[in-house]
Write an enzyme that holds these catalytic residues in place. Structure first.
Site, short mmCIF file in Angstrom:
data_model
loop_
_atom_site.label_atom_id
_atom_site.label_comp_id
_atom_site.label_asym_id
_atom_site.label_seq_id
_atom_site.Cartn_x
_atom_site.Cartn_y
_atom_site.Cartn_z
CB SER A 131 -1.03 0.01 1.12
OG SER A 131 -2.13 0.94 0.96
CG HIS A 172 -5.04 -0.01 -1.80
ND1 HIS A 172 -5.74 -1.35 -1.06
CD2 HIS A 172 -4.33 0.56 -1.17
CE1 HIS A 172 -4.94 -1.24 -0.17
NE2 HIS A 172 -4.18 -0.05 0.03
CD GLU A 199 -7.64 -3.79 -2.18
OE1 GLU A 199 -8.25 -4.75 -1.63
OE2 GLU A 199 -7.84 -2.55 -1.71
#
Length: 285
Positions: A131, A172, A199
């Protein structure tokens, strides 16, 4: 052409599986040296990184690692503490947790820890990040922007840690509909490749300039270096983006991409070693 890749990076699009097969995290653990590994988990991206650090510490211990340090960097002074730097220098693997990528650069950029990380990168020590920990690896990173239509209002950018040159990472990716902001970022930096990672999906970039896709989703690579149409200078007036042509690669597990040559190909382990242009020629016969 992108600059020479020196390092060994596992860049994860976020929300990687931590409960079932843990494929990506187990892959990282193997690359760090398995039972011989010494892993440092850095939680600088979060104001309260203790819980994130515990999750990854427990997972790596479950895999078999007995030498794990969780380093919570809450201010720049912590990134200059000799004890923390010593742990970093001795590590066989560094792992950045998620959170806010601006916190990572604000806490680490220009510090002794930042310089130690650059040294480890040049030495080929595997550096992983998920992330926010993925976005921060490049020299220019996306820090914000929402919406669907590519344009100036869609993007906010800032300097990253600078480990990876000539590439912009977004994470993401499919789950949060971020193709518009990645295309905007690439339009502002047409020399750069844009890499959007879903993801529970990752790319492992090696120092030969190749990366492989690992995980259950896809990776989208955008290359606008061939564009002859661009209205980037009009974005300040609120106009949506016009950019063409743009090369796009959409890759899943088993595929590789050469950053220097900007070509995709199937892994030899999958029974193929041809790049995308060779594959097209075969299909046309």
């Amino acid at each position: 052409m992108t600059e020479h890749i020196m390092g060994n990076l596992l860049i994860i699009g976020g929300a990687e599986d931590k409960e079932k097969d843990c494929k990506i995290l187990k892959y990282y653990y193997r690359e760090a040296g398995e039972k011989r590994s010494r892993i440092c988990v850095i939680t600088a991206a979060s104001e309260d990184g203790e819980q994130a650090g515990i999750i990854y510490r427990d997972l790596f211990m479950k895999f078999g690692c007995s030498n794990i340090d969780v380093i919570a960097i809450q201010d720049r002074a912590s990134a200059n503490v000799g004890e923390n730097i010593e742990k970093i220098v001795q590590a066989s693997g560094i792992f950045f947790t998620g959170g806010d990528q601006l916190r990572i650069t604000a806490m680490i950029g220009g510090t002794a820890m930042g310089m130690a990380l650059q040294h480890l990168y040049e030495q080929g020590v595997i550096i992983g990040g998920t992330s926010a920990g993925a976005s921060v690896m490049s020299d220019t990173m996306i820090i914000g922007g929402q919406g669907d239509t590519p344009g100036e209002d869609l993007i906010q950018m800032a300097p990253g840690l600078g480990l990876l040159k000539g590439i912009i990472i977004d994470q993401h990716f499919a789950q949060r509909g971020r193709i518009g902001r990645l295309m905007t970022a690439v339009s502002l930096n047409p020399y750069f490749l844009g890499i959007g990672i879903d993801e529970d999906t990752s790319v492992h970039i090696r120092n030969d300039g190749n990366f492989r896709v690992i995980g259950r989703g896809t990776v989208l690579i955008t290359d606008a270096s061939c564009a002859v149409i661009s209205n980037v200078d009009d974005l300040n007036n609120g106009k949506p983006l016009a950019l063409a042509p743009v090369k796009v690669h959409i890759l899943s597990e088993g595929w590789r991409f050469n950053i220097t040559e900007r070509t995709s190909f199937l892994s030899e382990a999958e029974g193929f070693s041809m790049n995308h242009s060779e594959l097209s020629k075969k299909e046309m016969k």
